[in-house]
Design a protein around this motif. Structure first.
Motif: not given
Length: 161
Positions: A128-134
């Motif tokens: 889920a890191v990429h969704d949060v960051h983006a």
């Protein structure tokens, strides 16, 4: 408070992951592998991460990490691979809001925010890191919404949609 190394060479589109626990190399490799997997609805998006794997960051507190990363004006969230990350079944990273807490709010206008500050961190699965960051990078979703999603999970971990 100690001074941590400056972070250089991070692409603004890369999620920043800082390793602060150095007791389990196998666990760290599992976290790093999870972070570099394609993501998105059909895993069609390439993962962009900037991994800090430098023992100078060993045992750094969230406050120390935040002090060091606030030099990056293009950063809205930092993910910390700490002791909990390395020992949790989900490899749940600590997501920390980079927004400066020491803002001086005029009580006349911001009393509600002063009395009930928004969450400053939550746990997230590597996927889920990429969704949060983006989404935080483009201000599409705010930090509090992600924190609420994590708190709704029985283990308190934000998972991919």
């Amino acid at each position: 408070m100690r001074v941590l190394p400056e972070i250089v060479g991070r692409d603004e589109f890369a999620a920043l992951i800082i390793r602060t626990d150095y007791n389990d190399e196998v666990a760290w490799q599992a976290v790093a592998t999870g972070l570099t997997q394609p993501w998105g609805e059909n895993s069609e998006l390439e993962a962009h991460v900037h991994l800090i794997d430098d023992p100078a960051w060993a045992d750094a507190t969230p406050d120390e990490v935040l002090t060091a990363v606030r030099r990056d004006e293009n950063l809205s969230v930092v993910f910390v691979a700490d002791l909990v990350t390395m020992h949790s079944a989900d490899c749940a990273l600590r997501a920390c809001d980079v927004w400066a807490e020491d803002e001086d709010f005029d009580p006349m206008y911001y009393q509600e925010l002063i009395d009930s500050p928004p969450p400053r961190e939550f746990r997230t699965a590597p996927a889920a890191v990429h969704d949060v960051h983006a989404n935080l990078s483009i201000a599409n979703v705010d930090f509090e919404e992600f924190a609420e999603g994590a708190s709704a999970d029985p283990e308190g971990v934000l998972r991919p949609l």
